[in-house]
Design an enzyme around this catalytic site. Structure first.
Site, short mmCIF file in Angstrom:
data_model
loop_
_atom_site.label_atom_id
_atom_site.label_comp_id
_atom_site.label_asym_id
_atom_site.label_seq_id
_atom_site.Cartn_x
_atom_site.Cartn_y
_atom_site.Cartn_z
N SER A 111 1.03 -1.68 -0.11
CA SER A 111 0.20 -0.09 0.07
C SER A 111 0.83 1.25 0.36
O SER A 111 1.45 2.11 0.81
CB SER A 111 -0.79 0.40 1.28
OG SER A 111 -1.76 -1.43 1.51
N LYS B 285 -6.33 1.81 -2.81
CA LYS B 285 -7.05 0.87 -1.77
C LYS B 285 -6.49 2.05 -0.73
O LYS B 285 -7.05 1.80 0.46
CB LYS B 285 -5.07 0.59 -1.65
CG LYS B 285 -4.13 -0.33 -0.85
CD LYS B 285 -5.59 -1.67 0.08
CE LYS B 285 -4.77 -1.51 0.91
NZ LYS B 285 -5.84 -2.86 2.31
N LYS C 278 -0.61 5.05 8.10
CA LYS C 278 -0.22 5.21 7.13
C LYS C 278 -1.39 5.37 6.23
O LYS C 278 -1.25 6.31 4.88
CB LYS C 278 1.09 4.06 6.55
CG LYS C 278 1.96 4.65 5.20
CD LYS C 278 1.62 2.98 4.65
CE LYS C 278 1.72 1.93 4.22
NZ LYS C 278 1.34 1.11 3.87
P1 NAD Z 1 4.79 -6.91 7.20
O1 NAD Z 1 5.46 -5.71 8.40
O2 NAD Z 1 4.74 -8.40 8.18
O3 NAD Z 1 6.04 -7.28 6.10
C1 NAD Z 1 7.02 -6.75 5.31
C2 NAD Z 1 7.68 -6.82 5.18
O4 NAD Z 1 9.03 -6.15 4.69
C3 NAD Z 1 9.15 -7.46 6.72
O5 NAD Z 1 8.81 -9.20 6.23
C4 NAD Z 1 10.12 -6.99 6.29
O6 NAD Z 1 11.29 -7.58 6.83
C5 NAD Z 1 10.13 -6.71 4.87
N1 NAD Z 1 11.11 -4.92 4.72
C6 NAD Z 1 10.70 -4.43 5.09
N2 NAD Z 1 12.05 -3.22 4.72
C7 NAD Z 1 12.53 -4.58 3.86
C8 NAD Z 1 13.57 -3.64 3.02
N3 NAD Z 1 14.46 -2.77 2.78
N4 NAD Z 1 14.24 -5.06 1.41
C9 NAD Z 1 13.59 -5.57 1.89
N5 NAD Z 1 12.61 -6.74 3.00
C10 NAD Z 1 12.33 -5.50 3.76
O7 NAD Z 1 3.71 -6.39 6.74
P2 NAD Z 1 2.63 -6.90 6.01
O8 NAD Z 1 1.30 -6.86 6.61
O9 NAD Z 1 2.74 -8.05 5.04
O10 NAD Z 1 2.51 -5.53 5.23
C11 NAD Z 1 2.88 -5.60 3.95
C12 NAD Z 1 2.11 -4.47 3.21
O11 NAD Z 1 1.10 -4.93 3.11
C13 NAD Z 1 1.91 -2.74 3.22
O12 NAD Z 1 2.12 -2.05 2.09
C14 NAD Z 1 0.22 -2.51 4.20
O13 NAD Z 1 0.10 -2.13 4.60
C15 NAD Z 1 0.27 -3.48 2.58
N6 NAD Z 1 -0.99 -4.58 3.48
C16 NAD Z 1 -1.18 -4.71 4.78
C17 NAD Z 1 -2.45 -5.93 5.14
C18 NAD Z 1 -1.95 -7.13 5.75
O14 NAD Z 1 -3.37 -7.12 6.46
N7 NAD Z 1 -1.42 -7.40 7.03
C19 NAD Z 1 -3.22 -5.75 4.16
C20 NAD Z 1 -3.60 -5.20 3.16
C21 NAD Z 1 -2.30 -4.38 2.37
#
Ligand code: NAD
Length: 312
Positions: free
Chosen positions: A109, A183, A252
């Site tokens: 997102s 989104k 965010k």
């Molecule tokens: P999360 O924090 O669980 O996962 C993010 C991952 O990115 C982590 O494993 C982290 O180690 C990795 N990461 C961070 N910086 C990095 C880098 N520079 N290089 C490589 N890897 C890196 O987050 P999430 O809940 O999986 O969400 C991910 C995205 O999806 C976000 O943008 C969030 O807004 C969106 N989203 C989340 C949900 C939800 O229910 N969790 C639902 C819809 C959308």
């Protein structure tokens, strides 16, 4: 003319960001028969996950760019996406390895304006970009039923559709950046629904109505929303607060939604007060709170209880 990306049996799909959402999304790609290679800065967790589900694992973004013609990113925000794709001051990035005609799919997102800027920079290098953020949470990611909001050219959206099909239902909503705009607007509506429900529960409780009763009635009435159906009994009333979507990420998204509203000259009074409420909850809960803890913040003045029923 740019070489068109072709998906073949030999295509390796790169995936960066294997967290709460990324893990089940990668699992579904592998189950659908795609060859997948993953990269995440949390190397130990990612290596263990890769060996568990049987996909490739690399230790740098550059290596992933080199190995893949199509790379999905599922990262916390668009700034991190930009850094991983282009690098900053010579940092590790996908770009040096990517070939002309490669496609970047940002499923995070991210900020819609930042996506358009990144897309233009990639276009000048002969690389396609599509935004394809998702809704449906960890549950939807596990079930492969995410709503996927695709922004980009018709051709690019069609090219990558077989990959996205492994993760959910696709909606091509317009040119690059529109997926990210839709989104964050979706999450504004969702955040407002959760906040309104929490406030209604507190009022109902103080007026002598049991919280479970109110949720049951809302779910059979016009106040029904995703939070009344899928969050309050599951994560709030039982005080589990473990939906898998953090409060920081919701703040965010709300901030980005209000930036889009401002850029479009829309006052969005409700949206701005909703954002203020969520920001206050963020300061009150501290780091790593689940987004459902917004309700805990709303209930906080009831004699220190976390749930309205707890102090009955
Ligand atoms: P999360 O924090 O669980 O996962 C993010 C991952 O990115 C982590 O494993 C982290 O180690 C990795 N990461 C961070 N910086 C990095 C880098 N520079 N290089 C490589 N890897 C890196 O987050 P999430 O809940 O999986 O969400 C991910 C995205 O999806 C976000 O943008 C969030 O807004 C969106 N989203 C989340 C949900 C939800 O229910 N969790 C639902 C819809 C959308």
């Amino acid at each position: 003319m740019r070489a068109k990306m072709r998906l073949t049996d030999n295509t390796t799909v790169g995936f960066v960001g294997v967290g709460n959402m990324g893990q089940p999304m990668v699992s579904n790609l592998v189950k659908a028969g795609w060859r997948v290679a993953i990269y995440d800065t949390d190397m130990d967790r990612t290596a263990a996950f890769a060996s568990r589900i049987g996909c490739g694992f690399v230790t740098s973004a550059a290596e992933l760019g080199d190995a893949c013609d199509v790379v999905i990113l599922m990262l916390p925000d668009g700034k991190i996406v930009r850094r991983v794709v282009l690098g900053a001051d010579g940092s590790d990035s996908l770009l040096p390895g990517l070939s002309q005609g490669a496609t970047i799919i940002d499923m995070s997102s991210s900020a819609p304006t930042g996506t358009r800027e990144l897309g233009a920079e990639l276009d000048a290098k002969g690389i396609d970009m599509v935004d394809a953020p998702v809704s449906g949470g960890v549950k939807g990611a596990v079930a492969g039923t995410l709503a996927i909001m695709v922004g980009g050219s018709e051709r690019a959206a069609q090219d990558i559709d077989p990959i996205l099909a492994a993760m959910g239902r696709r909606f091509h909503v317009g040119p690059l950046g529109t997926g990210h705009a839709v989104k964050v607007l979706n999450n504004y509506v969702s955040a407002a629904g959760l906040a309104a429900t929490a406030e209604a529960l507190l009022v109902a409780r103080r007026f002598g109505v049991e919280t479970e009763t109110l949720i049951d009635v809302l779910n059979a009435s016009t106040g029904r929303n995703n939070s009344t159906e899928n969050k309050f009994k599951q994560y709030v009333l039982n005080e589990a607060y473990n939906s898998g979507f953090s409060l920081d990420l919701m703040v965010k998204d709300l901030t980005l939604a209000m930036e889009v509203a401002d850029a479009c000259g829309v006052e969005a009074q409700l949206g701005h007060s909703c954002l203020n409420l969520w920001r206050e909850a963020q300061s009150w809960t501290g780091r790593n709170a689940d987004h459902t803890e917004l309700a805990r913040f709303v209930f906080k003045d009831d004699a220190g209880s976390v749930s309205p029923d707890a102090q009955a």
